[in-house]
Design a protein around this motif. Structure first.
Motif, short mmCIF file in Angstrom:
data_model
loop_
_atom_site.label_atom_id
_atom_site.label_comp_id
_atom_site.label_asym_id
_atom_site.label_seq_id
_atom_site.Cartn_x
_atom_site.Cartn_y
_atom_site.Cartn_z
N ALA A 1 10.15 -8.63 7.36
CA ALA A 1 10.47 -9.72 7.54
C ALA A 1 11.44 -9.48 8.47
O ALA A 1 11.99 -10.50 8.90
N TYR A 2 12.12 -9.15 7.40
CA TYR A 2 14.01 -8.85 7.33
C TYR A 2 14.33 -7.96 8.54
O TYR A 2 15.04 -8.73 9.97
N GLN A 3 13.48 -6.94 9.08
CA GLN A 3 14.15 -6.47 10.74
C GLN A 3 12.95 -7.28 11.69
O GLN A 3 13.31 -7.56 12.91
N ALA A 4 12.29 -8.00 11.68
CA ALA A 4 11.40 -9.20 12.94
C ALA A 4 12.73 -10.78 12.55
O ALA A 4 12.42 -11.16 13.39
N ASP A 5 13.54 -11.00 11.72
CA ASP A 5 15.15 -10.90 12.10
C ASP A 5 14.52 -12.81 11.16
O ASP A 5 14.45 -14.15 11.65
N ARG A 6 13.31 -12.44 10.36
CA ARG A 6 12.84 -14.32 9.43
C ARG A 6 13.90 -14.37 8.64
O ARG A 6 13.82 -15.71 8.16
N ARG B 1 15.70 1.95 2.46
CA ARG B 1 14.94 1.64 3.19
C ARG B 1 16.24 1.82 4.15
O ARG B 1 15.52 2.30 5.35
N MET B 2 17.70 1.60 4.14
CA MET B 2 18.01 1.51 5.84
C MET B 2 18.09 2.81 6.32
O MET B 2 18.26 2.97 7.76
N SER B 3 17.79 4.24 5.35
CA SER B 3 18.38 5.03 5.92
C SER B 3 17.41 6.03 6.85
O SER B 3 16.90 6.16 7.61
N GLY B 4 15.95 5.03 6.72
CA GLY B 4 14.44 5.29 7.75
C GLY B 4 14.65 3.77 8.60
O GLY B 4 13.72 3.65 9.88
N MET B 5 15.47 3.64 9.24
CA MET B 5 15.62 2.62 10.01
C MET B 5 15.90 2.60 11.51
O MET B 5 17.10 3.83 11.47
N ALA B 6 15.44 2.47 12.82
CA ALA B 6 15.44 3.02 13.88
C ALA B 6 17.22 2.88 14.32
O ALA B 6 18.02 3.26 14.60
N ASP B 7 16.94 1.23 13.74
CA ASP B 7 18.76 0.31 14.48
C ASP B 7 19.29 0.42 12.62
O ASP B 7 20.11 -0.30 13.03
N ARG B 8 19.61 1.97 12.03
CA ARG B 8 20.61 1.01 10.51
C ARG B 8 21.69 1.49 11.06
O ARG B 8 22.34 0.68 10.52
N ASP B 9 22.18 1.36 11.99
CA ASP B 9 23.29 1.56 12.59
C ASP B 9 24.04 -0.01 12.62
O ASP B 9 24.78 -0.24 12.73
N ASP B 10 22.82 -1.15 12.89
CA ASP B 10 23.44 -2.50 12.85
C ASP B 10 23.09 -3.02 12.24
O ASP B 10 23.70 -4.56 11.86
N HIS B 11 23.32 -2.66 10.72
CA HIS B 11 23.25 -3.32 9.44
C HIS B 11 24.32 -2.93 8.69
O HIS B 11 24.22 -1.60 8.56
N HIS B 12 24.34 -2.97 7.65
CA HIS B 12 25.29 -2.57 6.61
C HIS B 12 24.88 -3.17 5.52
O HIS B 12 24.61 -4.01 5.28
N ARG C 1 26.62 -7.97 12.78
CA ARG C 1 26.43 -8.67 13.60
C ARG C 1 27.41 -9.92 13.09
O ARG C 1 26.93 -11.60 13.61
N HIS C 2 26.34 -10.79 11.97
CA HIS C 2 26.55 -11.64 11.53
C HIS C 2 28.27 -11.86 11.05
O HIS C 2 28.70 -12.66 9.66
N ASP C 3 29.28 -10.44 10.58
CA ASP C 3 30.39 -10.43 10.39
C ASP C 3 30.64 -10.99 8.62
O ASP C 3 31.40 -11.26 8.10
N VAL C 4 29.66 -10.50 7.61
CA VAL C 4 29.87 -10.85 6.68
C VAL C 4 30.03 -9.70 5.82
O VAL C 4 29.80 -9.29 5.50
N LYS C 5 31.17 -10.13 4.75
CA LYS C 5 32.42 -9.33 3.76
C LYS C 5 31.57 -9.91 2.75
O LYS C 5 31.89 -8.10 1.57
N THR C 6 31.32 -11.06 1.82
CA THR C 6 31.10 -10.71 0.54
C THR C 6 29.39 -11.48 0.57
O THR C 6 29.16 -12.33 1.34
N VAL C 7 29.58 -11.77 -0.85
CA VAL C 7 28.20 -12.69 -1.00
C VAL C 7 28.20 -13.69 -1.28
O VAL C 7 27.70 -14.62 -0.64
N THR C 8 29.36 -14.46 -0.92
CA THR C 8 29.44 -15.60 -0.94
C THR C 8 29.49 -16.23 0.23
O THR C 8 29.21 -17.24 0.82
N ASP C 9 29.91 -15.09 1.15
CA ASP C 9 29.90 -15.74 2.16
C ASP C 9 28.35 -15.78 2.99
O ASP C 9 27.86 -15.94 4.14
N LEU C 10 26.97 -15.65 2.05
CA LEU C 10 25.71 -15.89 2.31
C LEU C 10 25.29 -17.88 2.07
O LEU C 10 24.11 -17.77 1.67
#
Length: 340
Positions: free
Chosen positions: A188-193, A207-218, A137-146
């Protein structure tokens, strides 16, 4: 006043006192210690599915765990291993103190680790790079976007320094939140901290493979560092380092020659290739040079498999591509040292 004739005795006592802390290190022979104990003590982390985890039968499994099994197979011809749980931070001290014989848990080979910890690397078994997981949802494409983002990261790792180096070079601001280990950082990441989770890309995929909401992340395609990883042993024990180095190399050489856990018996009986014969203990006394049985590499392949076997069993199921971990002939960085 000290009498003259007492000086030699005093000098000897002083020398003994000074030398005492180093005696165990200088005279270290891990192979003898492991054999007398009857099993290998191997440090592992709880790094997740694919690398180090408990399988459906409650048994230790994973890429990292198979490195422990590889050395046990070489030494005993059996999988005699005690797994000692560690973190990326405590693994070094456990090895330094002698509490474990080997720490193969994916520690990046860096200058300071190699020169200041009293430890030695024994080859590279995995090439990786530091990456980033973000919410789609943050629409981040590159590291510099962070720029100005907040990062969750495990403390005491090379990850912190890599972040500082990259963002300083790009003249971008960022905020860091550190945690005792990668699992806490993930929570902490999953808790949106934080806005992004950073670690090696392979670890992120696990870690992503074990996340219930993995489709919401990349995971971003970019990496900001080179992370060559390998097993660590104590310094001043060249025979043990040779055993660890050449045991991992035996798996690469097996793949190069098309030898697998499934066909090793047939290849051993039928191959006329002299290097294969040396590797599998059919020709020469190559195991005895390191104080092992001549079947040591055959036992590794029989019990654990080639490098391809280990990858396909552990990392292919979680979607990791070989990439730079392919053999050199296939465009990768993995070179099998010649067995002659």
């Amino acid at each position: 006043m000290i009498r003259q004739r007492a000086l030699p005795r005093l000098a000897a006592l002083l020398l003994a006192f000074i030398a005492a802390p180093f005696a165990g290190t200088l005279g270290a022979d891990t192979l003898d210690e492991v054999r007398q104990r009857g099993y290998l003590k191997c440090g592992i982390t709880e790094s997740g599915v694919g690398f180090s985890y408990l399988d459906a039968n409650g048994q230790r499994a994973g890429f990292e765990v198979d490195h422990c099994k590889t050395i046990a197979a070489a030494v005993f011809g059996e999988l005699k291993v005690e797994y000692v749980l560690a973190t990326p931070q405590t693994g070094f001290t456990l090895l330094q103190s002698g509490a474990i014989d080997l720490f193969p848990a994916g520690a990046t080979w860096s200058y300071l680790r190699d020169t200041s910890l009293g430890l030695d690397y024994a080859g590279i078994y995995f090439y990786d790079g530091q990456g980033f997981m973000v919410r789609k949802r943050h629409d981040v494409k590159t590291v510099t976007d962070l720029a100005n983002a907040t990062f969750c990261v495990a403390q005491g790792t090379t990850l912190e320094q890599n972040l500082a180096d990259f963002f300083d070079s790009e003249k971008l601001d960022y905020e860091l939140i550190t945690f005792a280990d990668t699992d806490k950082a993930l929570e902490a990441y999953q808790a949106d901290r934080c806005d992004a989770l950073t670690m090696q890309r392979a670890a992120l995929a696990t870690r992503m493979s074990g996340m219930a909401d993995r489709d919401d992340h990349h995971i971003l395609d970019e990496t900001i560092s080179s992370e060559p990883q390998g097993p660590l042993v104590r310094q001043n024990d060249s025979r043990w380092r040779d055993i660890v180095w050449w045991s991992f190399n035996a798996r690469l050489l097996a793949e190069l020659h098309g030898i697998s856990q499934a066909n090793v018996e047939r290849v051993r009986a039928e191959s006329g290739n002299r290097e294969v014969q040396r590797l599998l203990g059919v020709y020469g006394d190559f195991g005895q040079v390191m104080g092992l049985d001549n079947d040591w590499a055959y036992d590794i392949i029989r019990l654990v498999g080639s490098y391809a076997d280990v990858w396909d069993r552990n990392l292919a199921p979680i979607g990791l591509q070989r990439g730079p971990n392919r053999l050199w002939r296939d465009g990768g960085l993995m070179f099998a040292l010649p067995f002659r």
